[in-house]
Enzyme design. Sequence first.
Site, mmCIF file in Angstrom:
data_model
loop_
_atom_site.group_PDB
_atom_site.id
_atom_site.type_symbol
_atom_site.label_atom_id
_atom_site.label_comp_id
_atom_site.label_asym_id
_atom_site.label_seq_id
_atom_site.Cartn_x
_atom_site.Cartn_y
_atom_site.Cartn_z
ATOM 1 N N SER A 56 39.702 41.520 38.461
ATOM 2 C CA SER A 56 38.740 41.133 37.417
ATOM 3 C C SER A 56 38.552 42.207 36.349
ATOM 4 O O SER A 56 37.472 42.359 35.782
ATOM 5 C CB SER A 56 37.382 40.773 38.041
ATOM 6 O OG SER A 56 37.530 39.690 38.950
ATOM 7 N N GLY A 92 45.823 43.242 39.156
ATOM 8 C CA GLY A 92 45.058 42.552 40.182
ATOM 9 C C GLY A 92 44.664 41.136 39.795
ATOM 10 O O GLY A 92 44.825 40.695 38.654
ATOM 11 N N HIS A 93 44.110 40.424 40.765
ATOM 12 C CA HIS A 93 43.725 39.028 40.556
ATOM 13 C C HIS A 93 42.629 38.911 39.499
ATOM 14 O O HIS A 93 41.722 39.734 39.410
ATOM 15 C CB HIS A 93 43.277 38.383 41.871
ATOM 16 C CG HIS A 93 42.071 39.022 42.493
ATOM 17 N ND1 HIS A 93 40.789 38.727 42.110
ATOM 18 C CD2 HIS A 93 41.967 39.949 43.466
ATOM 19 C CE1 HIS A 93 39.937 39.428 42.826
ATOM 20 N NE2 HIS A 93 40.630 40.189 43.652
ATOM 21 N N ASN A 94 42.754 37.887 38.663
ATOM 22 C CA ASN A 94 41.781 37.563 37.607
ATOM 23 C C ASN A 94 41.703 38.605 36.493
ATOM 24 O O ASN A 94 40.776 38.584 35.691
ATOM 25 C CB ASN A 94 40.385 37.322 38.187
ATOM 26 C CG ASN A 94 40.314 36.064 39.024
ATOM 27 O OD1 ASN A 94 40.508 36.121 40.241
ATOM 28 N ND2 ASN A 94 40.068 34.925 38.386
ATOM 29 N N ARG A 112 48.077 36.411 41.471
ATOM 30 C CA ARG A 112 47.433 35.197 40.991
ATOM 31 C C ARG A 112 45.918 35.327 41.128
ATOM 32 O O ARG A 112 45.405 36.105 41.934
ATOM 33 C CB ARG A 112 47.941 33.959 41.726
ATOM 34 C CG ARG A 112 47.516 33.819 43.144
ATOM 35 C CD ARG A 112 47.890 32.450 43.727
ATOM 36 N NE ARG A 112 49.316 32.186 43.655
ATOM 37 C CZ ARG A 112 49.870 31.272 42.847
ATOM 38 N NH1 ARG A 112 49.091 30.548 42.044
ATOM 39 N NH2 ARG A 112 51.158 31.072 42.843
#
Length: 349
Positions: free
Chosen positions: A260, A240-242, A219
């Site tokens: 990201s 990974g996140h974002n 998330r």
Amino acid sequence: MGVQFSAAELTDLVGGELSGDPGRLVVGARPPEEAEGGDLTFALDLHARKLIETTRAGVAITPVRWPFEHLTQIVVANPRLAMAQVLAHMFPQPIAMPPAGIHPSAVVHPSAVVHPSASVAALVYVGPRAAVGANTHLFPGVYVGAEAVVGSECLIYPNVVLMDGIRLGDRVVIHAGSVLGSDGYGFVPTGERHLKVPQVGTVVIGDDVEVGANVAVDRATMGQTEIQAGTKIDNLVHIGHNDRIGRHCLIVSQVGLAGSVKVGDRTVIAGQAGVANQTTVGADCLVLARSGVTKDLPDHSKVSGFPAQDHLLELKQQAARSRLPQIVEQMRQMQRRIEQLEVQLLGRL
């Protein structure tokens, strides 16, 4: 005996050219080396000629007509596409689906909304205010967290975890053991320890996405981690996140994307490749296996190696590296010869 399919019927289905007996019947599909007389087999490219020459299959889908009189051939321009069409036609439901309704051992919160046509199998958990769409199948052991949304006609295989608040579109397939919406990897060093950064974002999965087995999609720290429509992800991938993955991408097994990362539409990332934090990979790129992407890539890039660079340049450098022992030996010989010449020159002075 199962359902029979004639060579003529399959030829019409794929728009191919029939060579042989149009009435030849098949009941199954197997690789050339395993096929028997009642089977259909496939030659996906010209390299399969020897396998087709010795196969015992009754019918073969081939890229060209080969002079093999022992079997009926269906010649097509794209055998891989024909294989997908034929297998979907012959085996419309290869896996037994749970029946519609909620199994007695499932736990569904009273505030959750489950469409009557959906199936919620044994030992499934559906949390508060979650929603499950029409004709969606939740296989045994699935966890659907609070306020999570699962669209229509989805297949969520055993032991998948859909954490709180994540959203799945329609016709999404999630294979066994995958976890969507676990915390992103966010910590702040404080000297003696690492302080966890709360991960308060979500995960959004577009229509027609397929996620393989044992995949982790984190998330977002804030906002959302997004996988857009039509993208297909292989087993053992980490998102990974974002991260934001574009439409119709292919991400192969054991790929790792740091946080990201942005990936453009129709990009292919091959097995065991890695992409560094906050890196953008453009649209229509090809990242070859075991590449390490450490900087942004423009659209239509084809890269390999670590750090990833233009594939042709990487091949040239690999070829040069393979010659290094020979080059070093040549340099040593040249150095010895120079030293000899220096001695001779000094002797004449």
